[in-house]
Structures are given as structure tokens and as C-alpha cells.
Design a protein around this motif. Structure first.
Motif, mmCIF file in Angstrom:
data_model
loop_
_atom_site.group_PDB
_atom_site.id
_atom_site.type_symbol
_atom_site.label_atom_id
_atom_site.label_comp_id
_atom_site.label_asym_id
_atom_site.label_seq_id
_atom_site.Cartn_x
_atom_site.Cartn_y
_atom_site.Cartn_z
ATOM 1 N N PHE A 1 42.393 31.422 52.902
ATOM 2 C CA PHE A 1 42.102 32.760 52.400
ATOM 3 C C PHE A 1 41.601 32.686 50.964
ATOM 4 O O PHE A 1 41.845 31.723 50.232
ATOM 5 C CB PHE A 1 43.346 33.661 52.468
ATOM 6 N N VAL A 2 40.902 33.740 50.571
ATOM 7 C CA VAL A 2 40.510 33.957 49.178
ATOM 8 C C VAL A 2 40.905 35.385 48.834
ATOM 9 O O VAL A 2 40.641 36.311 49.598
ATOM 10 C CB VAL A 2 38.998 33.771 48.968
ATOM 11 N N ALA A 3 41.586 35.570 47.706
ATOM 12 C CA ALA A 3 42.020 36.896 47.267
ATOM 13 C C ALA A 3 41.579 37.120 45.828
ATOM 14 O O ALA A 3 41.514 36.187 45.034
ATOM 15 C CB ALA A 3 43.534 37.026 47.383
ATOM 16 N N ILE A 4 41.272 38.377 45.506
ATOM 17 C CA ILE A 4 40.933 38.776 44.139
ATOM 18 C C ILE A 4 42.087 39.609 43.609
ATOM 19 O O ILE A 4 42.508 40.583 44.238
ATOM 20 C CB ILE A 4 39.639 39.613 44.093
ATOM 21 N N GLN A 5 42.584 39.219 42.439
ATOM 22 C CA GLN A 5 43.709 39.917 41.809
ATOM 23 C C GLN A 5 43.197 40.606 40.549
ATOM 24 O O GLN A 5 42.502 39.990 39.737
ATOM 25 C CB GLN A 5 44.778 38.887 41.454
ATOM 26 N N ASP A 6 43.527 41.896 40.386
ATOM 27 C CA ASP A 6 43.082 42.622 39.195
ATOM 28 C C ASP A 6 43.980 42.307 38.003
ATOM 29 O O ASP A 6 44.970 41.577 38.144
ATOM 30 C CB ASP A 6 42.976 44.128 39.486
ATOM 31 N N PRO A 7 43.675 42.824 36.808
ATOM 32 C CA PRO A 7 44.481 42.494 35.623
ATOM 33 C C PRO A 7 45.954 42.871 35.735
ATOM 34 O O PRO A 7 46.802 42.278 35.070
ATOM 35 C CB PRO A 7 43.791 43.286 34.501
ATOM 36 N N GLN A 8 46.292 43.834 36.589
ATOM 37 C CA GLN A 8 47.685 44.227 36.773
ATOM 38 C C GLN A 8 48.399 43.362 37.809
ATOM 39 O O GLN A 8 49.581 43.551 38.084
ATOM 40 C CB GLN A 8 47.784 45.705 37.202
ATOM 41 N N GLY A 9 47.695 42.430 38.425
ATOM 42 C CA GLY A 9 48.295 41.557 39.424
ATOM 43 C C GLY A 9 48.216 42.082 40.839
ATOM 44 O O GLY A 9 48.793 41.500 41.756
ATOM 45 N N THR A 10 47.494 43.179 41.053
ATOM 46 C CA THR A 10 47.338 43.756 42.387
ATOM 47 C C THR A 10 46.193 43.068 43.111
ATOM 48 O O THR A 10 45.110 42.885 42.539
ATOM 49 C CB THR A 10 47.036 45.265 42.288
ATOM 50 N N VAL A 11 46.421 42.681 44.372
ATOM 51 C CA VAL A 11 45.359 42.090 45.176
ATOM 52 C C VAL A 11 44.437 43.220 45.632
ATOM 53 O O VAL A 11 44.853 44.121 46.356
ATOM 54 C CB VAL A 11 45.933 41.328 46.382
ATOM 55 N N ILE A 12 43.196 43.185 45.166
ATOM 56 C CA ILE A 12 42.242 44.249 45.496
ATOM 57 C C ILE A 12 41.301 43.857 46.625
ATOM 58 O O ILE A 12 40.615 44.711 47.185
ATOM 59 C CB ILE A 12 41.433 44.673 44.244
ATOM 60 N N ALA A 13 41.261 42.590 46.969
ATOM 61 C CA ALA A 13 40.435 42.127 48.091
ATOM 62 C C ALA A 13 41.022 40.819 48.590
ATOM 63 O O ALA A 13 41.487 39.992 47.796
ATOM 64 C CB ALA A 13 38.991 41.925 47.651
ATOM 65 N N LYS A 14 41.024 40.656 49.900
ATOM 66 C CA LYS A 14 41.480 39.400 50.498
ATOM 67 C C LYS A 14 40.747 39.208 51.810
ATOM 68 O O LYS A 14 40.559 40.155 52.562
ATOM 69 C CB LYS A 14 42.989 39.410 50.747
ATOM 70 N N ARG A 15 40.334 37.982 52.045
ATOM 71 C CA ARG A 15 39.656 37.667 53.299
ATOM 72 C C ARG A 15 40.040 36.262 53.729
ATOM 73 O O ARG A 15 40.154 35.359 52.896
ATOM 74 C CB ARG A 15 38.148 37.766 53.116
ATOM 75 N N SER A 16 40.241 36.093 55.032
ATOM 76 C CA SER A 16 40.533 34.782 55.603
ATOM 77 C C SER A 16 39.276 34.205 56.236
ATOM 78 O O SER A 16 38.444 34.948 56.770
ATOM 79 C CB SER A 16 41.631 34.900 56.659
ATOM 80 N N PHE A 17 39.162 32.887 56.175
ATOM 81 C CA PHE A 17 38.004 32.195 56.708
ATOM 82 C C PHE A 17 38.453 31.107 57.673
ATOM 83 O O PHE A 17 39.138 30.167 57.261
ATOM 84 C CB PHE A 17 37.184 31.566 55.579
#
Length: 195
Positions: A123-139
Motif C-alpha cells: 500500500f501507499v498512503a498520504i498523511q496530512d500535517p495533522q497525521g490523518t491519512v487522506i489517501a490510501k491505495r493498495s497495489f
């Protein structure tokens, strides 16, 4: 997160430390992938913000897949896989951060793998400055071993565009990667890390 066409490479390809990804103007390999920024929207004298940190999550960087059943010794291993050194770069435009990452996965076929195929998922996830995962996708990844091959290197190339109201917030984002593991595989990795 957009996946570019993947390229399975033979085991004799360049080692992870020698590969680079050149999709954007700036490119270099970094063990922890602390990427440097690039772009011209900040004016001729103002340097762009640094790029976000991209890293593999602890205990999710490797996996061992056993054949079905209770056996867990060397003869039961279908394959072992490890995410290698990441390579990447980023760039800023007027309202977004664009990140490009190359993900190398080293795979070794185990004695129990008569099918000569390894199937796994990361998986790849994007975390915002507050630590919240705003996008995640599995490959999903599938690698076939040639008749005389017991090791392979699979390389994936990914791109992500992150809209930003304030471009200076770009360095506060994080890109996180790891294998999608079962609880048993996770505990196995934790035990290995303690040795």
C-alpha cells in the motif's frame, strides 16, 4: 495515487542504491527518501519548500508467505519479499505538490513454491500535517519466476498529486508505504526485529 506501467526486472538488475527515477526535472536516490523540492512558482530567488518524507512503515517492509497449513519452517516458504531503497522526487506548481516514487520489491522464491509465482500486495498512503491519512491505495503484485530463477526484482513507479491551499505546507505531508500483511506476518516481523 496513480500507478505507472510496472516493470518486473531480473535479479541481476542494478542494486537499489544505484537506481534512480527520472520522470521529473530533479532526481536522486535516498535511503529514507527525504526529497528535495523543485519548481519555479516561488520566484527566481525563493527556494521551493522541501518535499515530504517518504518511508516504509516499520515492521511492514518485509514479508514471508508460507504454503497453507501449520508448517512454518524453511521448507514451507512460498516466497520472501522486501521493499528496497525508495527513489523519488517532487515538484510544486501553483496549487499542488506532485510526488513521484519508485518502489523496488526484492522477491526470493521458497522451496514450497512449485507454481513459480509470487503474489503479494503493498500500500501507499498520504498523511496530512495533522497525521490523518487522506489517501490510501493498495497495489497487487504478481511475479513469475523463470525456470532457472529463484530471485526477482519488481519495480513500481507511482505518482501522486496533492492539492495544497498553502504550498509551504508540502514538507509537512508524509508518504507511507508497506506490505499488506496478516496479523501472523506482522508478529513474525516484530519478532525478527527484536533479535
Amino acid at each position: 495515487m496513480k500507478r505507472l506501467p510496472a516493470s518486473p526486472l531480473p535479479a541481476l538488475a542494478l542494486p537499489a542504491s544505484a537506481r534512480s527515477f527520472t520522470r521529473l526535472a530533479l532526481s536522486f536516490v535516498l535511503p529514507a527518501l527525504m526529497l528535495a523540492g523543485c519548481g519555479s512558482v516561488f520566484g527566481p530567488s525563493a527556494p521551493p519548500p522541501a518535499c515530504p518524507e517518504a518511508r516504509v512503515v516499520a515492521n511492514l517492509e518485509r514479508m514471508t508467505q508460507y504454503r497453507p497449513g501449520e508448517g512454518r519452517d524453511l521448507t514451507d516458504v512460498l516466497f520472501e519479499a522486501r521493499i528496497g531503497d525508495l527513489a523519488g522526487e517532487c515538484g510544486y506548481d501553483e496549487n499542488a505538490l506532485e510526488v513521484a516514487i519508485t518502489v523496488p520489491i526484492q522477491i526470493a522464491r521458497g522451496p514450497a513454491n512449485q507454481e513459480r509465482v509470487a503474489r503479494l500486495e503493498y500500500f501507499v498512503a498520504i498523511q496530512d500535517p495533522q497525521g490523518t491519512v487522506i489517501a490510501k491505495r493498495s497495489f497487487p503484485v504478481e511475479v513469475a519466476f523463470e525456470r532457472n530463477q529463484s530471485r526477482a526484482l519488481f519495480t513500481d513507479e507511482l505518482e501522486q498529486r496533492i492539492p495544497l491551499a498553502d504550498l509551504n505546507q508540502g514538507p509537512a505531508y508524509r508518504v507511507l508505504l508497506g506490505f499488506q500483511l496478516s496479523e501472523e506476518q506482522m508478529q513474525d516481523n516484530i519478532r525478527r526485529a527484536r533479535r
